[in-house]
Design an enzyme around this catalytic site. Sequence first.
Site: not given
Lengths: 133, 280
Positions: B12, B240, B193
């Site tokens: 996202h 995430e 990330h």
Amino acid sequence: MRARLYALSELEDIPGTRVFTARRSRQGYHLHKFCMSLMQEENREQFLADERAYLDRFRMTEEQKQAVLARDLGRLIDLGGNMYFLVKIASTDGWSAQKAVSSMSGMSADEYAAMMREGGRSPEGNRSIREGS
Amino acid sequence: MARITAGIATSHVPAIGAAIDNGRTLDDYWKPVFEGYEFVKEWIKDNTPDVVILIYNDHASALMLDIVPTFAMGFAEEFLPADEGWGRRPVPTVYNDTDLAAHIAEQLVIDEFDLTIINDMDVDHGLTVPLSLVFGEVEQWPCKVIPIAVNVTQFPTPSGERCWKLGEAIRNAVKTYPEDLDVQIWGTGGMSHQLQGTRAGLINAEFDNRFLDLLAHEPEELVPITRLEYLREVGTEGIELIMWLTMRAALGYGVEELHRFYRVPASNTAVGHVVYKARS
């Protein structure tokens, strides 16, 4: 009671990384209150018009204020900051998230962007301070 | 009866939203990213659900300062796109199905997930970028959305195992809702990330691709991955990925993988995306 799967000290063993714990969150609380105030346009305008006066409205430490004025995001992370809050400063300045992140990386924005295009920073040698792996 | 018919997972990245909003999807940098979503944009036209249960994390937009709930459900009738420091995204208001949300909230608490209920919040890129990637630029989102926010930022975050069980509980809650509804479950965020410190820019394509390999048919291999392993292997924000486990668990035992996509980079992030059809 379930056993811990790893010692909490392991969270401090990742190179170049500060894991955002509840304690760090507390340390960054007033810094983060300032960051979240930048979610309103009129506050962004007031901040940019007189940064020091705007920062003095918040109960941040002087170190945190100086690091905001210097846009030293790496220092702000050390002082309890979390990037999801800090990026609001960068957005207020019109920086991209990539430019903001690159400013902590020890590389120029262009060098960082090139590294990302080439597949990013390898995890090799970046997993553990203790193991050097 | 309501049933979960399909699941979608996607990164996202906020810069993806900015590329859409600024008309830059055909730029050399962005085109290969958006090509990965052409399948889902076509597929969703014939498979638009009544409701999406959207698992995401708030990025210090509505949560994380004064209140840090581990699992929280948006319970307002509508949610505006948040102003994250550069103005609100020019995307439609998100509308909830509060009847189904109420049923799920009640059932989750019975199932020992003590969910936080949020009566007023804006939704940030974690929720709106996936909607844009799947539905494109539209006047109105074509379905209702129940937002469920997971704390993946302030430690201790929930474990992968706990997120898996949340997905199972959501599945059971939906199955016991009497109205005949087509429901999809979306998991968002990831893949590898790190957005902070001198390790910023970390990408682990090997880990990400193994995750994609196992998620459809051997997800039990992924459930035990610890928070520490996510941090070491895929970065402070790569954790995430635990929200993808919630999506997968809510689909039940068998899925058909309709689409898979992986690309590095979008801004600071490895982009991953899958579309699964539920078999049962």
